[in-house]
Design an enzyme around this catalytic site. Structure first.
Site: not given
Length: 151
Positions: A78-80, A114-115, A129
């Site tokens: 739901l992120c733009h 969010m980014e 990793d």
């Protein structure tokens, strides 16, 4: 206890929806997120000598974090999608941890938290990793937003 706010990603029936930002103004926005990878001191020593089996660990993690921040809208449903002007990934290496910071800037109708969180998270996963061959007990921790600015 304060009353919780209405969740912006749910409609009146409780269905998940994308927030409509059409009426919002385009403004400058910056967010910084941080996190850490807890490691054994021996892992940190190898990192500092650039002697880990997978090579330039911090360089690869930096690029992975930048790429991830750019792809946040593809990863988080739901992120733009946003036009990102700047993504900066920084590392601070201590005896037992690698501190990771991601700052993202844009001029848009919605924020870039969010980014920044995605950039930090993928940088941490990449470090994990690339170090797991020598350290089986690493932990990713404390991923959070530390600054959010809009003007």
């Amino acid at each position: 206890m304060p009353t919780p706010k209405k969740l912006s990603h749910l409609d009146a029936t409780g269905t998940a929806t994308m927030v409509n930002v059409g009426e919002k103004a385009v403004i400058f926005r910056r967010a910084t997120a941080s996190g850490r990878l807890l490691c054994a001191p021996a892992t940190i020593r190898l990192l500092k000598k650039q002697a880990l089996p997978k090579g330039d660990v911090l360089g690869v993690a930096r690029i992975a974090g930048i790429q991830a921040a750019k792809r946040t809208a593809d990863l988080i449903p739901l992120c733009h999608p946003l036009p990102l002007h700047q993504i900066q990934i920084d590392f601070k290496v201590s005896i037992r941890a690698i501190e990771i910071s991601c700052t993202v800037e844009t001029e848009a109708k919605t924020g870039v938290e969010m980014e920044a969180l995605t950039g930090v998270s993928v940088a941490a996963l990449t470090l994990y990793d690339m170090c797991k061959a020598v350290d089986k007990k690493m932990q990713i921790s404390d991923v959070r937003v530390v600054e959010k600015i809009k003007r």
